[in-house]
Design a protein around this motif. Sequence first.
Motif, PDB file in Angstrom:
ATOM      1  N   LEU A 215       0.836  -1.328   0.140  1.00  0.00           N
ATOM      2  CA  LEU A 215       0.111  -0.074   0.044  1.00  0.00           C
ATOM      3  C   LEU A 215       1.013   1.168  -0.035  1.00  0.00           C
ATOM      4  CD1 LEU A 215      -2.789  -1.166   2.527  1.00  0.00           C
ATOM      5  CD2 LEU A 215      -2.827  -1.221   0.042  1.00  0.00           C
TER       6      LEU A 215
ATOM      7  N   ALA B 204       0.716   4.454  -2.619  1.00  0.00           N
ATOM      8  CA  ALA B 204       0.680   5.705  -2.177  1.00  0.00           C
ATOM      9  C   ALA B 204       1.921   6.520  -2.955  1.00  0.00           C
ATOM     10  CB  ALA B 204       0.556   5.913  -0.884  1.00  0.00           C
TER      11      ALA B 204
ATOM     12  N   ARG C  32       1.290   7.097  -6.593  1.00  0.00           N
ATOM     13  CA  ARG C  32       0.346   8.284  -6.764  1.00  0.00           C
ATOM     14  C   ARG C  32       0.806   9.387  -6.529  1.00  0.00           C
ATOM     15  NH1 ARG C  32      -2.849   5.359  -9.517  1.00  0.00           N
ATOM     16  NH2 ARG C  32      -4.894   4.794  -8.588  1.00  0.00           N
TER      17      ARG C  32
ATOM     18  N   TYR D  31      -6.298   3.572   1.587  1.00  0.00           N
ATOM     19  CA  TYR D  31      -5.827   2.415   0.607  1.00  0.00           C
ATOM     20  C   TYR D  31      -5.968   0.966   1.487  1.00  0.00           C
ATOM     21  CZ  TYR D  31      -3.362   5.866  -2.196  1.00  0.00           C
ATOM     22  OH  TYR D  31      -2.803   6.919  -2.857  1.00  0.00           O
TER      23      TYR D  31
ATOM     24  N   LYS E  88      -6.384  -3.437   0.981  1.00  0.00           N
ATOM     25  CA  LYS E  88      -6.424  -4.742   0.146  1.00  0.00           C
ATOM     26  C   LYS E  88      -7.710  -5.401   0.491  1.00  0.00           C
ATOM     27  CE  LYS E  88      -1.525  -5.086  -1.039  1.00  0.00           C
ATOM     28  NZ  LYS E  88      -0.568  -6.168  -1.452  1.00  0.00           N
TER      29      LYS E  88
ATOM     30  N   VAL F 104      -6.187  -4.178  -4.727  1.00  0.00           N
ATOM     31  CA  VAL F 104      -5.725  -2.869  -3.944  1.00  0.00           C
ATOM     32  C   VAL F 104      -7.019  -2.119  -4.255  1.00  0.00           C
ATOM     33  CG1 VAL F 104      -4.358  -0.985  -3.852  1.00  0.00           C
ATOM     34  CG2 VAL F 104      -3.496  -3.123  -3.995  1.00  0.00           C
TER      35      VAL F 104
ATOM     36  N   GLU G 164      -8.630   1.916  -3.549  1.00  0.00           N
ATOM     37  CA  GLU G 164      -8.255   3.332  -3.288  1.00  0.00           C
ATOM     38  C   GLU G 164      -9.554   4.140  -2.860  1.00  0.00           C
ATOM     39  OE1 GLU G 164      -7.052   7.541  -4.986  1.00  0.00           O
ATOM     40  OE2 GLU G 164      -5.489   5.713  -5.340  1.00  0.00           O
TER      41      GLU G 164
END
Length: 174
Positions: free
Chosen positions: A88, A92, A95, A140, A142, A147, A149
């Motif tokens: 995760l 992030a 992103r 975020y 799982k 995954v 978001e």
Amino acid sequence: MKRLAKLLLLMALLALGTSAAAQITIPGTHVSFQLDPESWRYLRTFQLDDGADIYLYYYAGEVLIDMEGDTVLPFLRIYVNSDYEGDLYQLAYERYLVQPYQSAREYTHGPGLPRSGGIGYMGAYTNPTEQKDYQFMMTYFKDNGAVVEFRLETTLDTFSDMEQEFKNVLNTVK
């Protein structure tokens, strides 16, 4: 099978406008959430080249005008990738590389996070094209090998108007 799941999601989204609070399950996951059909509308679904899907909703509960006099359209973006192999924090960070932001707060328990864990952020960024500041809540986690978001955002000066609404949406994530 994936097309059938997306068709079912679309049917649920269309029903969103005619029911009380709609319980929506994200295809390919066990994740569900609720949206108030008086306040939220489904916009569209994107299928990305990497196998991920993005579901977009916008807030239509009231017209928001920012300090510059522009109409603001707060939104909810749900990103789902069944093939993502990183953790995760890596997602992030990826992103962040696409759209740099300032993290005001990171949390591992709270709105939008399942008991099994995940990470959430409250943060802000400036859109260089618009020269406008935005603030967001993002989680975020799982689920079922995917995954997921959730990202809710609006302009910085309308965030205080939307913060409780955003938390209400995230509190329904299961």
